[in-house]
Design an enzyme around this catalytic site. Structure first.
Site, PDB file in Angstrom:
ATOM      1  N   LYS A 137     -16.306  42.283  -8.671  1.00  0.00           N
ATOM      2  CA  LYS A 137     -17.659  41.746  -8.702  1.00  0.00           C
ATOM      3  C   LYS A 137     -17.716  40.503  -9.590  1.00  0.00           C
ATOM      4  O   LYS A 137     -17.305  40.542 -10.735  1.00  0.00           O
ATOM      5  CB  LYS A 137     -18.625  42.815  -9.224  1.00  0.00           C
ATOM      6  N   THR A 185     -32.081  44.119 -13.426  1.00  0.00           N
ATOM      7  CA  THR A 185     -30.761  44.303 -12.807  1.00  0.00           C
ATOM      8  C   THR A 185     -30.004  45.476 -13.413  1.00  0.00           C
ATOM      9  O   THR A 185     -28.792  45.588 -13.237  1.00  0.00           O
ATOM     10  CB  THR A 185     -29.923  43.021 -12.964  1.00  0.00           C
ATOM     11  N   GLY A 204     -28.335  48.876 -13.708  1.00  0.00           N
ATOM     12  CA  GLY A 204     -27.798  49.830 -12.746  1.00  0.00           C
ATOM     13  C   GLY A 204     -27.239  49.224 -11.479  1.00  0.00           C
ATOM     14  O   GLY A 204     -26.945  49.949 -10.520  1.00  0.00           O
ATOM     15  N   GLY A 250     -24.251  47.903 -10.859  1.00  0.00           N
ATOM     16  CA  GLY A 250     -22.893  48.361 -10.572  1.00  0.00           C
ATOM     17  C   GLY A 250     -22.857  49.788 -10.071  1.00  0.00           C
ATOM     18  O   GLY A 250     -22.146  50.103  -9.104  1.00  0.00           O
TER      19      GLY A 250
END
Length: 277
Positions: free
Chosen positions: A175, A207, A209, A211
Site C-alpha cells: 500500500k 481514514t 481503519g 488498512g
C-alpha cells in the site's frame, strides 16, 4: 450459501479499526464474520492509550472453538502483539488447514502508537508470512519486514513487493498511501508481474481503519470466489468508496472511521412530527 470468514485481530474500543472494522466490512460485503480477539486496545479517534494482551492459551481456545465448529472460506489476520500469540495462530492455521489467508501486519496505529512488540516481528516474519495468500503491508511496515528503508517511489515499491514475496507469502499488496502523491498507488505482486492500483487521494481526515478494512475486504471477496487479482481490485474500490463517504459520519474529534456501510445506509432525513424532531 453465505460464506463464513474469520478475523483474528485486536479489538478497537472506538469501533473504527481492528475486529470491529473487520466485522463491519464482512457484513457490508455479504459474508458471515466470526472473530478471535488476540489483543484489547483502549483507543478512540485520537489514539491508543493502552493495550491488554490476551493470553496465548486463551487465543488458542478461541481458535479451536471456532475452527472446531465452523467451516471458513477465508481468514483475515490483523494485530497480533506477542510472539506467543503469533506462534499459537500459526500453529492453528496449519492444524486446521486454513485457506485464503490475508495478513495485515499491523505494527503502528494511525496516531503513531506502536502496536507490535519488537520480539514479535521475527515470529511474524518466520511463522506467519509463509502461510499468507495475500500480505498487505504499508510502506513503513514493508521497511520493517525487510529490515531496510521504506520504499519512496513506485519503482522501489515494485522491488519491495518482490522481496516481500521472497519471505513466503503467495502474493503481496504493498500500500502506497505514505508516498504522499496525488493518487493513492498500491502495487500488487503475485509472481505474474506487478499490477498497479491507483485511486484519487481523498482529502478526508476520516481514514482510521483503512488498512484493516482493505484486508478484510480482500478476504470477503476471496470467500465469494473471486480470483486473487479481481478480489484485490474489488477491495481497493470498496475502501476508496468508504473513504469518499467517511465525512457523512461524525465520530470523535481525531481521525474518524471510514464508512463501511456507505452502499447500504442512506443519508438520514429529519422530519418534524407535531413537536418532535
Amino acid at each position: 450459501m453465505i460464506a463464513n470468514v474469520l478475523t483474528i485481530a485486536g479489538s478497537d474500543s472506538g469501533g473504527g479499526a481492528g475486529i470491529q472494522a473487520d466485522l463491519k466490512t464482512f457484513s457490508a460485503l455479504g459474508v458471515y464474520g466470526a472473530s478471535v480477539i488476540a489483543a484489547l486496545t483502549a483507543q478512540n479517534t485520537r489514539g491508543v492509550s493502552d493495550i491488554h494482551d490476551v493470553p496465548a492459551d486463551f487465543v488458542r481456545a478461541q481458535l479451536d472453538a471456532v475452527y472446531g465448529d465452523i467451516a471458513f472460506s477465508a481468514v483475515k489476520i490483523g494485530m497480533l502483539n506477542t510472539p506467543e500469540v503469533i506462534t499459537v495462530v500459526a500453529d492453528a492455521l496449519e492444524r486446521w488447514k486454513a485457506r485464503r489467508v490475508v495478513i495485515d501486519p499491523v505494527m503502528v496505529s494511525k496516531s503513531g502508537h506502536k502496536l507490535l512488540r519488537d520480539d514479535a516481528i521475527e515470529a511474524l516474519r518466520d511463522r506467519l508470512l509463509p502461510l499468507a495468500t495475500v500480505l498487505t503491508p504499508n510502506l513503513p511496515e514493508a521497511g520493517v519486514l525487510l529490515e531496510t528503508a521504506a520504499p519512496r517511489s513506485v519503482d522501489e515499491m515494485e522491488r519491495a513487493a518482490l522481496s516481500l514475496r521472497g519471505l513466503g507469502p503467495a502474493s503481496v499488496l504493498l500500500k502506497g498511501g505514505h508516498l504522499g502523491t496525488d493518487d493513492s498507488m498500491d502495487v500488487f505482486e503475485d509472481g505474474g508481474g506487478p499490477m498497479h492500483l491507483a485511486a484519487e487521494r481523498i482529502g478526508s481526515k476520516n481514514t482510521h481503519g483503512t488498512g484493516c478494512t482493505l484486508s478484510s475486504a480482500i478476504a470477503a471477496h476471496l470467500a465469494h470466489g473471486l480470483a486473487l487479482r479481481d478480489a484485490v481490485r474489488a477491495a481497493k474500490d470498496y475502501i476508496t468508496r468508504a473513504i469518499h463517504a467517511a465525512d457523512r459520519l461524525q465520530v470523535g474529534h481525531g481521525h474518524g472511521p471510514v464508512h463501511h456501510f456507505h452502499a447500504l445506509w442512506q443519508p438520514a432525513r429529519r422530519e418534524r412530527h407535531d413537536g418532535l424532531q
